[in-house]
Design a protein around this motif. Structure first.
Motif, mmCIF file in Angstrom:
data_model
loop_
_atom_site.group_PDB
_atom_site.id
_atom_site.type_symbol
_atom_site.label_atom_id
_atom_site.label_comp_id
_atom_site.label_asym_id
_atom_site.label_seq_id
_atom_site.Cartn_x
_atom_site.Cartn_y
_atom_site.Cartn_z
ATOM 1 N N TRP A 155 0.825 -1.212 0.000
ATOM 2 C CA TRP A 155 0.000 0.000 0.000
ATOM 3 C C TRP A 155 0.859 1.261 0.000
ATOM 4 C CZ3 TRP A 155 -3.431 -2.643 -1.855
ATOM 5 C CH2 TRP A 155 -4.046 -3.736 -1.245
ATOM 6 N N GLU A 156 1.976 1.224 0.695
ATOM 7 C CA GLU A 156 2.833 2.410 0.742
ATOM 8 C C GLU A 156 3.398 2.737 -0.641
ATOM 9 O OE1 GLU A 156 6.638 4.189 3.205
ATOM 10 O OE2 GLU A 156 5.649 2.384 3.943
ATOM 11 N N LYS A 157 3.864 1.723 -1.333
ATOM 12 C CA LYS A 157 4.403 1.943 -2.680
ATOM 13 C C LYS A 157 3.290 2.423 -3.613
ATOM 14 C CE LYS A 157 7.139 -0.199 -6.321
ATOM 15 N NZ LYS A 157 7.863 -1.404 -6.736
ATOM 16 N N ALA A 158 2.128 1.796 -3.546
ATOM 17 C CA ALA A 158 1.004 2.201 -4.399
ATOM 18 C C ALA A 158 0.593 3.642 -4.101
ATOM 19 C CB ALA A 158 -0.174 1.259 -4.211
ATOM 20 N N TYR A 159 0.578 4.011 -2.835
ATOM 21 C CA TYR A 159 0.200 5.364 -2.402
ATOM 22 C C TYR A 159 1.134 6.412 -2.992
ATOM 23 C CZ TYR A 159 -0.691 9.157 1.000
ATOM 24 O OH TYR A 159 -0.995 10.346 1.613
ATOM 25 N N ASN A 160 2.399 6.070 -3.148
ATOM 26 C CA ASN A 160 3.384 7.030 -3.646
ATOM 27 C C ASN A 160 3.258 7.320 -5.135
ATOM 28 O OD1 ASN A 160 4.722 7.823 -1.262
ATOM 29 N ND2 ASN A 160 5.703 5.820 -1.181
ATOM 30 N N PHE A 161 2.311 6.687 -5.823
ATOM 31 C CA PHE A 161 2.039 7.022 -7.217
ATOM 32 C C PHE A 161 1.027 8.172 -7.320
ATOM 33 C CE2 PHE A 161 4.060 2.958 -7.808
ATOM 34 C CZ PHE A 161 4.799 3.150 -8.966
ATOM 35 N N PHE A 162 0.480 8.605 -6.191
ATOM 36 C CA PHE A 162 -0.372 9.791 -6.154
ATOM 37 C C PHE A 162 0.530 11.015 -6.045
ATOM 38 C CE2 PHE A 162 -3.389 6.670 -4.211
ATOM 39 C CZ PHE A 162 -4.330 6.693 -5.235
ATOM 40 N N SER A 163 0.091 12.117 -6.593
ATOM 41 C CA SER A 163 0.891 13.343 -6.553
ATOM 42 C C SER A 163 1.061 13.826 -5.120
ATOM 43 C CB SER A 163 0.213 14.440 -7.386
ATOM 44 O OG SER A 163 -0.956 14.886 -6.720
ATOM 45 N N PRO A 164 2.089 14.617 -4.872
ATOM 46 C CA PRO A 164 2.262 15.184 -3.534
ATOM 47 C C PRO A 164 1.016 15.963 -3.073
ATOM 48 C CG PRO A 164 4.255 15.475 -4.803
ATOM 49 C CD PRO A 164 3.215 14.935 -5.748
ATOM 50 N N PHE A 215 0.449 14.986 -15.467
ATOM 51 C CA PHE A 215 1.831 15.446 -15.307
ATOM 52 C C PHE A 215 1.835 16.659 -14.397
ATOM 53 C CE2 PHE A 215 5.744 17.662 -16.455
ATOM 54 C CZ PHE A 215 6.644 16.610 -16.368
ATOM 55 N N SER A 216 2.604 16.572 -13.319
ATOM 56 C CA SER A 216 2.688 17.667 -12.356
ATOM 57 C C SER A 216 3.976 17.510 -11.560
ATOM 58 C CB SER A 216 1.483 17.618 -11.418
ATOM 59 O OG SER A 216 1.580 18.570 -10.390
ATOM 60 N N ASP A 217 4.538 18.599 -11.153
ATOM 61 C CA ASP A 217 5.761 18.576 -10.328
ATOM 62 C C ASP A 217 6.856 17.720 -10.939
ATOM 63 O OD1 ASP A 217 4.530 20.203 -8.371
ATOM 64 O OD2 ASP A 217 3.673 18.454 -7.384
ATOM 65 N N GLY A 218 6.949 17.703 -12.269
ATOM 66 C CA GLY A 218 8.026 17.001 -12.945
ATOM 67 C C GLY A 218 7.856 15.505 -13.118
ATOM 68 N N SER A 219 6.663 14.985 -12.825
ATOM 69 C CA SER A 219 6.453 13.545 -12.961
ATOM 70 C C SER A 219 5.004 13.256 -13.338
ATOM 71 C CB SER A 219 6.807 12.837 -11.650
ATOM 72 O OG SER A 219 6.859 11.434 -11.860
ATOM 73 N N TRP A 220 4.739 11.978 -13.627
ATOM 74 C CA TRP A 220 3.400 11.519 -13.952
ATOM 75 C C TRP A 220 2.805 10.841 -12.721
ATOM 76 C CZ3 TRP A 220 0.771 12.776 -18.235
ATOM 77 C CH2 TRP A 220 1.515 13.294 -19.307
ATOM 78 N N TRP A 221 1.522 11.191 -12.404
ATOM 79 C CA TRP A 221 0.860 10.701 -11.194
ATOM 80 C C TRP A 221 -0.508 10.168 -11.547
ATOM 81 C CZ3 TRP A 221 4.397 11.052 -7.485
ATOM 82 C CH2 TRP A 221 5.356 12.062 -7.560
ATOM 83 N N VAL A 222 -0.899 9.072 -10.913
ATOM 84 C CA VAL A 222 -2.239 8.522 -11.114
ATOM 85 C C VAL A 222 -3.227 9.473 -10.447
ATOM 86 C CG1 VAL A 222 -2.211 6.986 -9.085
ATOM 87 C CG2 VAL A 222 -3.679 6.457 -11.039
ATOM 88 N N PRO A 242 -4.496 11.271 3.640
ATOM 89 C CA PRO A 242 -3.408 10.621 4.396
ATOM 90 C C PRO A 242 -3.267 9.146 4.040
ATOM 91 C CG PRO A 242 -4.886 11.835 5.859
ATOM 92 C CD PRO A 242 -5.527 11.816 4.502
ATOM 93 N N PHE A 243 -2.049 8.651 4.195
ATOM 94 C CA PHE A 243 -1.753 7.256 3.877
ATOM 95 C C PHE A 243 -2.679 6.301 4.617
ATOM 96 C CE2 PHE A 243 0.454 3.338 5.152
ATOM 97 C CZ PHE A 243 0.511 2.739 3.908
ATOM 98 N N GLU A 244 -2.935 6.550 5.887
ATOM 99 C CA GLU A 244 -3.759 5.647 6.702
ATOM 100 C C GLU A 244 -5.159 5.485 6.101
ATOM 101 O OE1 GLU A 244 -2.031 8.304 7.949
ATOM 102 O OE2 GLU A 244 -0.394 7.114 8.781
#
Length: 155
Positions: free
Chosen positions: A67-76, A145-152, A83-85
Motif C-alpha cells: 500500500w505504501e508503494k502504491a500510495y506514492n504514485f499519487f501526486s504530492p 503530469f505535475s511537479d516534474g512527474s506523472w501521477w495517477v 493521508p496514507f492511513e
C-alpha cells in the motif's frame, strides 16, 4: 635504479599488478560509458512509455498489497489531502483481490494520459453468490503530469 635491491621476481610481480590495474580501469571506463548510455536511453522515453511503466508499477504494487508503494504514485498534492492511513484502510477493506494486471493502452495529450488496464481479480465483496469468483475487467485511469512527474489521478 629504484628496484636494484629487489629481486627480478618482485619487479615482475609489481609490473603485472600495475598492468592489471590499468586494464581494470579501462574496463570500468567502458562500464561507465554504458551506464551513461542507458541513462540517456531512459530519458528519451516517450510520455506514453513512461506512463505505461509507472501504471504497471502502480498495479504491481496493488497486486503485492504494498500500500505504501502504491500510495506514492499519487501526486504530492493528492497525498497532502488524503493521508496514507485513509488510503491503506480503504485498500485493506476492498472488494477485490488483484491477481494480475497488464497495461494495454496509453493515450496522451499534453499533460494528461488515459490508461486502459486489463485486470484479473477474485471478487471478495458482499454478494455471496459471486464471492470467490475469478473475473476480468478493463479499468481506465487518468495520469496527470505535475511537479516534474506523472501521477495517477484518484477517483
Amino acid at each position: 635504479m629504484i628496484f636494484k635491491s629487489c629481486s627480478k621476481t618482485a619487479v615482475l610481480l609489481l609490473t603485472m599488478v600495475l598492468l592489471g590495474l590499468s586494464v581494470g580501469c579501462s574496463e570500468n571506463d567502458g562500464k561507465v560509458a554504458k551506464n551513461e548510455k542507458s541513462v540517456a536511453d531512459v530519458t528519451q522515453l516517450s510520455k506514453e512509455e513512461i506512463v505505461k511503466q509507472r501504471a504497471q508499477e502502480h498495479m504491481d504494487a496493488l497486486i503485492a498489497m504494498d500500500w505504501e508503494k502504491a500510495y506514492n504514485f499519487f501526486s504530492p498534492a493528492t497525498r497532502s489531502l488524503k493521508p496514507f492511513e485513509v488510503f491503506a484502510n480503504h485498500m485493506k477493506g476492498g472488494a477485490i483481490l488483484r491477481k494480475s494486471a497488464d497495461v494495454e493502452k496509453v493515450e496522451c495529450e499534453e499533460q494528461l494520459c488515459k490508461v486502459t488496464i486489463h485486470l484479473h481479480y477474485i471478487y471478495m465483496g458482499s454478494m455471496a453468490q459471486m464471492r470467490g469468483q475469478e473475473m476480468d475487467s478493463r479499468i481506465h485511469e487518468k495520469w496527470l503530469f505535475s511537479d516534474g512527474s506523472w501521477w495517477v489521478s484518484p477517483k
